[in-house]
Write a protein that holds these residues in place. Structure first.
Motif, mmCIF file in Angstrom:
data_model
loop_
_atom_site.group_PDB
_atom_site.id
_atom_site.type_symbol
_atom_site.label_atom_id
_atom_site.label_comp_id
_atom_site.label_asym_id
_atom_site.label_seq_id
_atom_site.Cartn_x
_atom_site.Cartn_y
_atom_site.Cartn_z
ATOM 1 N N ASP A 5 0.843 -1.369 -0.019
ATOM 2 C CA ASP A 5 0.039 0.002 -0.176
ATOM 3 C C ASP A 5 0.838 1.313 0.061
ATOM 4 O OD1 ASP A 5 -2.238 -1.593 0.225
ATOM 5 O OD2 ASP A 5 -2.042 -1.820 2.109
ATOM 6 N N ASP A 6 1.878 1.286 -0.767
ATOM 7 C CA ASP A 6 2.838 2.164 -0.693
ATOM 8 C C ASP A 6 3.284 3.040 0.529
ATOM 9 O OD1 ASP A 6 2.684 2.115 -3.525
ATOM 10 O OD2 ASP A 6 1.018 3.365 -3.511
ATOM 11 N N ARG A 7 3.792 1.933 1.652
ATOM 12 C CA ARG A 7 4.056 2.464 2.832
ATOM 13 C C ARG A 7 5.807 2.047 2.824
ATOM 14 N NH1 ARG A 7 -1.514 0.292 5.727
ATOM 15 N NH2 ARG A 7 -2.455 2.535 5.788
ATOM 16 N N ALA A 8 6.144 2.561 4.078
ATOM 17 C CA ALA A 8 7.624 2.152 4.405
ATOM 18 C C ALA A 8 7.696 2.574 5.807
ATOM 19 C CB ALA A 8 8.536 2.999 3.366
ATOM 20 N N MET A 9 8.456 1.818 6.603
ATOM 21 C CA MET A 9 9.162 1.912 7.805
ATOM 22 C C MET A 9 10.607 2.208 7.697
ATOM 23 S SD MET A 9 8.425 -0.671 10.954
ATOM 24 C CE MET A 9 8.933 -1.987 10.541
ATOM 25 N N TYR A 10 10.910 3.182 8.123
ATOM 26 C CA TYR A 10 12.532 3.420 8.395
ATOM 27 C C TYR A 10 13.318 4.597 9.265
ATOM 28 C CZ TYR A 10 11.274 7.849 6.043
ATOM 29 O OH TYR A 10 10.506 9.015 5.630
ATOM 30 N N TYR A 11 14.295 4.435 9.373
ATOM 31 C CA TYR A 11 15.094 5.351 10.428
ATOM 32 C C TYR A 11 15.861 6.396 9.644
ATOM 33 C CZ TYR A 11 18.492 6.149 14.170
ATOM 34 O OH TYR A 11 19.278 6.890 14.778
ATOM 35 N N PRO A 12 15.540 7.567 9.797
ATOM 36 C CA PRO A 12 15.958 8.650 9.037
ATOM 37 C C PRO A 12 17.457 8.806 9.133
ATOM 38 C CG PRO A 12 13.596 9.351 9.911
ATOM 39 C CD PRO A 12 14.235 7.945 10.731
ATOM 40 N N ASP A 13 17.897 8.639 10.382
ATOM 41 C CA ASP A 13 19.354 9.048 10.661
ATOM 42 C C ASP A 13 20.286 8.046 10.053
ATOM 43 O OD1 ASP A 13 18.371 10.952 12.076
ATOM 44 O OD2 ASP A 13 19.036 10.439 14.122
ATOM 45 N N ALA A 14 19.827 7.148 9.245
ATOM 46 C CA ALA A 14 20.673 6.196 8.583
ATOM 47 C C ALA A 14 20.970 6.682 7.168
ATOM 48 C CB ALA A 14 20.000 4.727 8.397
ATOM 49 N N PHE A 15 20.322 7.648 6.738
ATOM 50 C CA PHE A 15 20.367 8.161 5.158
ATOM 51 C C PHE A 15 20.760 9.529 5.187
ATOM 52 C CE2 PHE A 15 17.057 5.127 5.767
ATOM 53 C CZ PHE A 15 17.235 4.042 4.558
ATOM 54 N N ASP A 16 21.647 9.975 4.105
ATOM 55 C CA ASP A 16 21.769 11.221 3.840
ATOM 56 C C ASP A 16 20.514 11.973 3.362
ATOM 57 O OD1 ASP A 16 21.237 10.801 0.989
ATOM 58 O OD2 ASP A 16 23.436 11.101 0.589
ATOM 59 N N ALA A 17 20.700 13.364 3.149
ATOM 60 C CA ALA A 17 19.510 14.334 3.136
ATOM 61 C C ALA A 17 18.958 14.004 1.741
ATOM 62 C CB ALA A 17 20.086 15.682 3.170
ATOM 63 N N ASP A 18 19.759 13.706 0.575
ATOM 64 C CA ASP A 18 19.058 13.304 -0.613
ATOM 65 C C ASP A 18 18.413 12.226 -0.775
ATOM 66 O OD1 ASP A 18 20.250 15.780 -1.882
ATOM 67 O OD2 ASP A 18 22.019 14.723 -2.612
ATOM 68 N N SER A 19 18.873 11.075 0.115
ATOM 69 C CA SER A 19 18.062 10.099 -0.020
ATOM 70 C C SER A 19 16.769 10.045 0.750
ATOM 71 C CB SER A 19 18.841 8.792 0.830
ATOM 72 O OG SER A 19 20.272 8.627 -0.199
ATOM 73 N N LEU A 20 16.873 10.929 1.974
ATOM 74 C CA LEU A 20 15.481 11.077 2.470
ATOM 75 C C LEU A 20 14.430 11.924 1.550
ATOM 76 C CD1 LEU A 20 16.808 12.122 6.079
ATOM 77 C CD2 LEU A 20 15.613 10.011 5.348
ATOM 78 N N ARG A 21 15.018 12.804 0.851
ATOM 79 C CA ARG A 21 13.950 13.492 -0.010
ATOM 80 C C ARG A 21 13.491 12.428 -1.231
ATOM 81 N NH1 ARG A 21 17.514 18.168 1.096
ATOM 82 N NH2 ARG A 21 19.071 17.206 -0.584
ATOM 83 N N CYS A 22 14.310 11.540 -1.689
ATOM 84 C CA CYS A 22 13.905 10.729 -2.523
ATOM 85 C C CYS A 22 12.791 9.517 -2.119
ATOM 86 C CB CYS A 22 15.335 9.722 -2.885
ATOM 87 S SG CYS A 22 14.977 8.406 -4.146
ATOM 88 N N ILE A 23 13.152 9.254 -0.569
ATOM 89 C CA ILE A 23 11.974 8.495 -0.207
ATOM 90 C C ILE A 23 10.754 9.182 0.053
ATOM 91 C CG2 ILE A 23 11.277 7.071 2.128
ATOM 92 C CD1 ILE A 23 14.374 6.820 2.764
ATOM 93 N N GLU A 24 10.889 10.414 0.457
ATOM 94 C CA GLU A 24 9.580 11.406 0.673
ATOM 95 C C GLU A 24 8.914 11.511 -0.762
ATOM 96 O OE1 GLU A 24 11.346 14.635 2.675
ATOM 97 O OE2 GLU A 24 11.753 13.511 4.378
ATOM 98 N N SER A 25 9.721 11.725 -1.883
ATOM 99 C CA SER A 25 8.954 11.854 -3.079
ATOM 100 C C SER A 25 8.150 10.825 -3.568
ATOM 101 C CB SER A 25 10.184 12.188 -4.211
ATOM 102 O OG SER A 25 11.037 10.988 -4.289
ATOM 103 N N ARG A 26 8.359 9.515 -3.095
ATOM 104 C CA ARG A 26 7.557 8.373 -3.754
ATOM 105 C C ARG A 26 6.926 7.717 -2.328
ATOM 106 N NH1 ARG A 26 9.853 5.364 -8.026
ATOM 107 N NH2 ARG A 26 11.093 6.524 -9.139
ATOM 108 N N ILE A 27 6.994 8.225 -1.132
ATOM 109 C CA ILE A 27 6.235 7.685 0.129
ATOM 110 C C ILE A 27 5.143 8.581 0.625
ATOM 111 C CG2 ILE A 27 6.034 6.480 2.077
ATOM 112 C CD1 ILE A 27 6.992 4.726 -0.306
ATOM 113 N N ALA A 28 4.062 8.771 0.397
ATOM 114 C CA ALA A 28 3.498 9.960 1.021
ATOM 115 C C ALA A 28 3.450 10.149 2.503
ATOM 116 C CB ALA A 28 1.781 9.854 0.765
#
Length: 287
Positions: free
Chosen positions: A176-199
């Motif tokens: 259902d287009d969901r994801a569970m994740y730990y933000p501090d494991a990623f750089d800023a660009d990757s977080l933006r990438c996740i946010e662009s695909r997961i509402a």
């Protein structure tokens, strides 16, 4: 139909070297009887909902129990891992032989490109793309190789926290287009990438405490999440989303840097459409 998953029995499991931060100060500190009990309990619970194949372990390969790192199987094509560290490279021929028999089509990366299987490559259920991590154990060049071999888009995520050295330790894609994740494991660009695909309403950001217990390293079968540990708050949110949480502690394996997802590899993805249960229908499950 039950999904199919691969595990490897833990006869030779132990911490014999250090290739990630979790292994530090843990050499020869594994409680082997307890590790066997935990693995058996997890295997027993998983087998109730999935068809579990068990790979024979090999001596002097203590990390072979973490089958998620063997490679990535997508649409009948198996991309074999090229392990970063020599300590695990000896596992490759054994995984290759098993998957040649099981899948037939085995793609092998050039020796110069590191890739560590489902540890760093996770398909988004119900979508055609694959999330892939890089930075510690998998090279970015492996992502393009995967795209060419399985003909699916690969979304690259840069891992920056050495304690979360594989994508599956800090990111869990859900239906259902969901994801569970730990933000501090990623750089800023990757977080933006996740946010662009997961509402926003479909993102579940785990706390440092939950991340430290490998909450994201979850083995999913349909609407059941097999987890090492979860805080009450995280469990409540997952149940609101319609998931049953099956607590299967594997803390002996965490001493080597892996939990429930690391101990399994998906042979037949459980991402076909299915109905999640409401929170009122929840059944508490444990190992």
């Amino acid at each position: 139909m039950k999904p199919k998953m691969l595990m490897c029995s833990p006869e030779y499991f132990g911490v014999e070297y250090v290739i990630n931060p979790w292994m530090e100060n843990q050499i020869h500190h594994i409680d082997r009887p307890q590790a066997h009990r935990q693995w058996e309990a997890f295997h027993r619970a998983l087998s109730q909902q999935a068809e579990v194949f068990v790979l024979d372990p090999k001596p002097d390969m203590p990390d072979m129990v973490f089958t998620a790192n063997a490679g990535l199987l997508v649409d009948g094509t198996f991309v074999l891992s090229r392990f970063k560290h020599p300590e695990r490279q000896v596992e490759e021929p054994h995984f290759r032989d098993w998957f040649q028999h099981y899948a037939g089509d085995v793609a092998q990366l050039p020796d110069s490109i590191a890739f560590e299987g489902e540890g760093d490559a996770l398909p988004q259920p119900g979508q055609d793309w694959i999330w892939a991590g890089y930075g510690f154990r998998t090279d970015l060049a492996a992502h393009r190789f995967i795209e060419q071999k399985v003909r699916r888009p690969v979304i690259s995520l840069h891992l920056i926290n050495p304690r979360f050295y594989h994508l599956d330790t800090c990111f869990c894609p859900l239906p259902d287009d969901r994801a569970m994740y730990y933000p501090d494991a990623f750089d800023a660009d990757s977080l933006r990438c996740i946010e662009s695909r997961i509402a926003p309403e479909n993102r579940l950001l785990v706390s440092e405490e939950d991340a430290g217990h490998f909450a994201c390293n979850t083995a999913r079968v349909h609407d059941t999440l097999f987890m090492n540990h979860t805080s009450p708050a995280l469990r409540r949110q997952l149940e609101v989303w319609g998931y049953r949480v099956a607590l299967c502690p594997v803390d002996e394996f965490m001493k080597a840097g892996g939990a429930n997802k690391c101990l399994t590899l998906v042979l037949d993805a459980a991402d076909r459409p299915h109905t999640l249960h409401s929170a009122a229908d929840q059944v508490s499950t444990s190992c």
